[in-house]
Design a protein around this motif. Structure first.
Motif, short mmCIF file in Angstrom:
data_model
loop_
_atom_site.label_atom_id
_atom_site.label_comp_id
_atom_site.label_asym_id
_atom_site.label_seq_id
_atom_site.Cartn_x
_atom_site.Cartn_y
_atom_site.Cartn_z
N LEU A 179 -3.27 2.63 -3.22
CA LEU A 179 -3.09 3.68 -3.92
C LEU A 179 -3.91 4.90 -2.18
CD1 LEU A 179 -0.59 5.70 -4.67
CD2 LEU A 179 -2.63 6.72 -5.96
N VAL A 180 -3.81 5.29 -1.42
CA VAL A 180 -4.15 5.92 -0.10
C VAL A 180 -4.16 7.32 -0.69
CG1 VAL A 180 -4.22 5.36 2.17
CG2 VAL A 180 -4.24 3.79 1.05
N GLY A 181 -5.54 7.87 0.29
CA GLY A 181 -5.70 9.90 0.04
C GLY A 181 -6.56 9.75 1.20
N TYR A 182 -6.49 10.98 0.48
CA TYR A 182 -8.00 11.43 1.66
C TYR A 182 -8.77 11.81 1.43
CZ TYR A 182 -3.52 14.19 4.06
OH TYR A 182 -2.63 14.10 4.78
N GLY A 221 13.93 16.19 5.69
CA GLY A 221 12.20 15.09 6.62
C GLY A 221 11.21 14.12 5.63
N LEU A 222 11.55 14.47 4.04
CA LEU A 222 10.56 14.02 3.54
C LEU A 222 10.82 12.72 3.48
CD1 LEU A 222 8.82 13.98 1.57
CD2 LEU A 222 10.08 14.95 -0.51
N ARG A 223 12.25 12.34 2.76
CA ARG A 223 12.64 11.43 2.83
C ARG A 223 12.96 10.00 3.72
NH1 ARG A 223 19.06 12.59 -0.41
NH2 ARG A 223 18.29 14.41 1.15
N SER A 224 13.16 10.31 5.12
CA SER A 224 12.83 10.55 6.65
C SER A 224 11.64 9.09 6.86
CB SER A 224 13.64 10.77 7.77
OG SER A 224 12.29 11.95 7.69
N ALA A 225 10.55 10.26 6.55
CA ALA A 225 9.28 9.51 6.33
C ALA A 225 8.84 8.48 5.27
CB ALA A 225 8.38 10.87 5.84
N ILE A 226 9.66 8.89 4.36
CA ILE A 226 9.80 7.54 3.79
C ILE A 226 10.22 6.09 3.98
CG2 ILE A 226 9.58 6.25 1.10
CD1 ILE A 226 9.42 9.84 0.17
N ILE A 267 1.29 -1.19 0.04
CA ILE A 267 -0.49 -0.35 0.24
C ILE A 267 0.86 0.88 0.23
CG2 ILE A 267 -1.50 1.57 1.28
CD1 ILE A 267 -2.62 -1.54 2.76
N ILE A 268 0.11 2.27 -0.94
CA ILE A 268 1.34 3.31 -0.97
C ILE A 268 0.00 5.00 -0.84
CG2 ILE A 268 2.52 4.64 -2.32
CD1 ILE A 268 4.03 1.96 -2.17
N ASP A 269 0.35 5.07 0.58
CA ASP A 269 0.10 6.07 1.52
C ASP A 269 0.35 7.42 1.30
OD1 ASP A 269 -1.64 8.11 3.53
OD2 ASP A 269 -1.32 6.00 4.53
N THR A 270 -0.42 7.91 1.10
CA THR A 270 -0.16 9.47 -0.02
C THR A 270 0.56 10.66 1.03
OG1 THR A 270 -2.20 10.22 -1.43
CG2 THR A 270 -0.62 8.83 -2.57
N ARG A 271 -0.29 10.78 2.30
CA ARG A 271 -0.80 11.74 3.26
C ARG A 271 0.27 12.43 3.80
NH1 ARG A 271 -3.77 9.12 7.39
NH2 ARG A 271 -2.87 7.40 7.14
N LYS A 272 -0.04 13.26 4.57
CA LYS A 272 1.44 14.64 5.29
C LYS A 272 1.80 13.03 6.38
CE LYS A 272 -0.49 18.67 4.60
NZ LYS A 272 -1.49 19.69 4.69
N ALA A 273 3.45 13.04 6.45
CA ALA A 273 3.71 11.82 7.27
C ALA A 273 3.59 12.39 8.68
CB ALA A 273 5.52 12.51 7.76
N VAL A 274 2.56 13.34 8.98
CA VAL A 274 2.22 13.16 10.74
C VAL A 274 0.86 13.18 10.71
CG1 VAL A 274 0.85 15.61 9.84
CG2 VAL A 274 1.15 14.92 12.32
#
Length: 445
Positions: free
Chosen positions: A313-316, A413-418, A271-278
């Protein structure tokens, strides 16, 4: 005569429309052709031709769809070995567009089948050069992408030599005031030092471009091959897809419109979750990887997920996911999407990074630096850190020690979330902490 540049910031991709006497020639169009149709409608003009400077690695082109929709002729080098209807466009070939001409110049180097297009105005003056990925503003195209894919394949050393001669014998010999229009700007992985400027002149590039300075072929090859960025997993796939020609953009992005629920999925699904890391950290599916909707979503999706690897694909919302599908399609991954999921996100929560606890007892953590090799070469931010660049992380998870909580960091911070989400998915019994933007505090020290 009008030259219109269309720029996609997410892939740092520039495409062009040349309008003259009610007819349009497109150069290196993006996956979604609608912007070109809108341009044609605005000017009450017809799209009569599409030129591909080479089979692109970093995005999917709409050349075949435009041909089917408008009847426009596709022009490519015969060396490309295109699988779609086309007309060869090689050294000296010309397309007449009213009272101006477009002349093909074979400029191998980035790829064996690269061409550039010289625009000659109604007075017979050499006006502009559309350089594809051969010459960028402040840089030249990388020569290491065609060793294992394409109709013609060549070693990077041989392509670098061809690039040396293409730039010096075919480009630098043009008048200094010829305008340079490249296919990419800063941030593209098709070069390593591309300027933020989106056009230049031959004279300026001869003066300022590091790759066009006086040097031997051997020195040029060494210089160009050094420190090239990583190659995303999707690059070779896109070369093959562009050689064949992609399907309709709108049909493709609607292929995976079915809403799914987590209960309907198999245990090992990706699953690819496209939401913000928080939002991801507050609750997600156990098998989800977080690739947030950011300016580089396409690049990271194609660097982390293999071509042909299916995922959900997961999104809001449904609207948000429709937009994300457009971005997925830019790199030709839309057929890999099995379904869309919104309204439910999962209940797995991630622990927050405790900066005070980390600073007090740093030896109690395994630190993982997922920056690129070039970034690490300039110095580690934590001496004890293990270094694995993000594009290689999924394949290297089993090499990490699991006796301590793992703290993941990158540069912003972006890549570390991934990266943290990848580890959480694959290491079920180890605490994984995303340092996120806290890394900025350590960069200051």
């Amino acid at each position: 005569m009008t030259i219109e540049q269309f720029y996609d910031k997410s892939l740092a991709h520039a495409s062009y429309a040349i309008l003259n006497n009610g007819e349009i020639i497109l150069i290196d169009p993006a996956r979604d052709p609608q912007i070109y149709y809108d341009f044609a409608d605005k000017h009450k003009a017809n799209i009569v031709g599409v030129i591909e400077t080479h089979p692109h690695a970093d995005f999917v082109s709409s050349h075949l769809e435009i041909h089917h929709t408008t009847g426009a002729t596709i022009y490519v080098s015969e060396l490309l070995g295109a699988d779609y209807p086309h007309k060869s466009f090689d050294d000296g070939d010309r397309i007449e567009l009213g009272d101006i001409s477009l002349e093909a110049i074979n400029t191998p180097g980035h790829s064996p089948d690269s061409i550039s297009i010289l625009l000659i105005d109604k007075k017979g003056k050499e006006h502009a050069l559309f350089t594809g990925d051969t010459l960028f503003i402040g840089d030249v195209g990388r020569p290491d992408l065609r060793e294992n894919v394409g109709n013609i394949r060549d070693k990077k050393e041989e392509l670098a030599k061809k690039l040396y001669h293409s730039t010096r014998e075919k480009m630098m010999t043009l008048p200094n005031d010829v305008i340079v229009y490249p296919a990419h700007g800063a941030g593209s992985l098709c070069g390593k030092n591309i300027s933020t400027d989106l056009d230049s002149t031959i004279g300026r590039e001869k003066k300022e471009n590091y790759a066009l300075q006086d040097m031997s072929e051997e020195s040029f090859v060494d210089l160009i091959l050094a420190d090239q960025p990583w190659v995303p997993k999707y690059f070779q796939y896109n070369v093959a897809l562009n050689k064949a020609g992609a399907e309709s953009f709108e049909q493709s992005i609607h292929a995976a419109t079915a809403f799914k629920r987590f209960d309907d999925l198999t245990d090992n699904v990706l699953i690819i979750d496209t939401r913000k890391a928080v939002d991801f950290r507050s609750g997600h599916h156990v098998n989800a990887i977080n690739i947030p909707d950011s300016g580089k979503f396409e690049t990271w999706l194609g660097s982390v997920v293999d071509p042909g690897e299916s995922f959900y694909l997961v999104g809001y919302s449904e609207e948000h996911l429709h937009e994300m599908m457009k971005r997925v399609a830019k790199i030709g991954y839309e057929k890999s999407v099995n379904g869309l999921i919104w309204e439910e996100f999962g209940k797995v929560e991630e622990k927050k990074f405790d900066q005070k606890g980390f600073d007090t007892n740093p030896d109690d953590f395994t630190v993982l630096d997922i920056r690129n090799d070039g970034e690490v070469a300039s110095g580690k931010l934590f001496k004890q850190a293990i270094t694995i660049p993000l594009p290689r992380l999924r394949e290297a998870v089993d090499t990490l020690p699991v006796d301590k909580p793992i703290v993941v960091h990158c540069a912003g911070g972006l890549r570390s979330a991934i990266g943290a989400s990848i580890l959480s998915k694959q290491l079920k019994n180890v605490a994984v902490l995303d340092m996120g933007e806290h890394i900025k505090d350590y960069k200051k020290n």
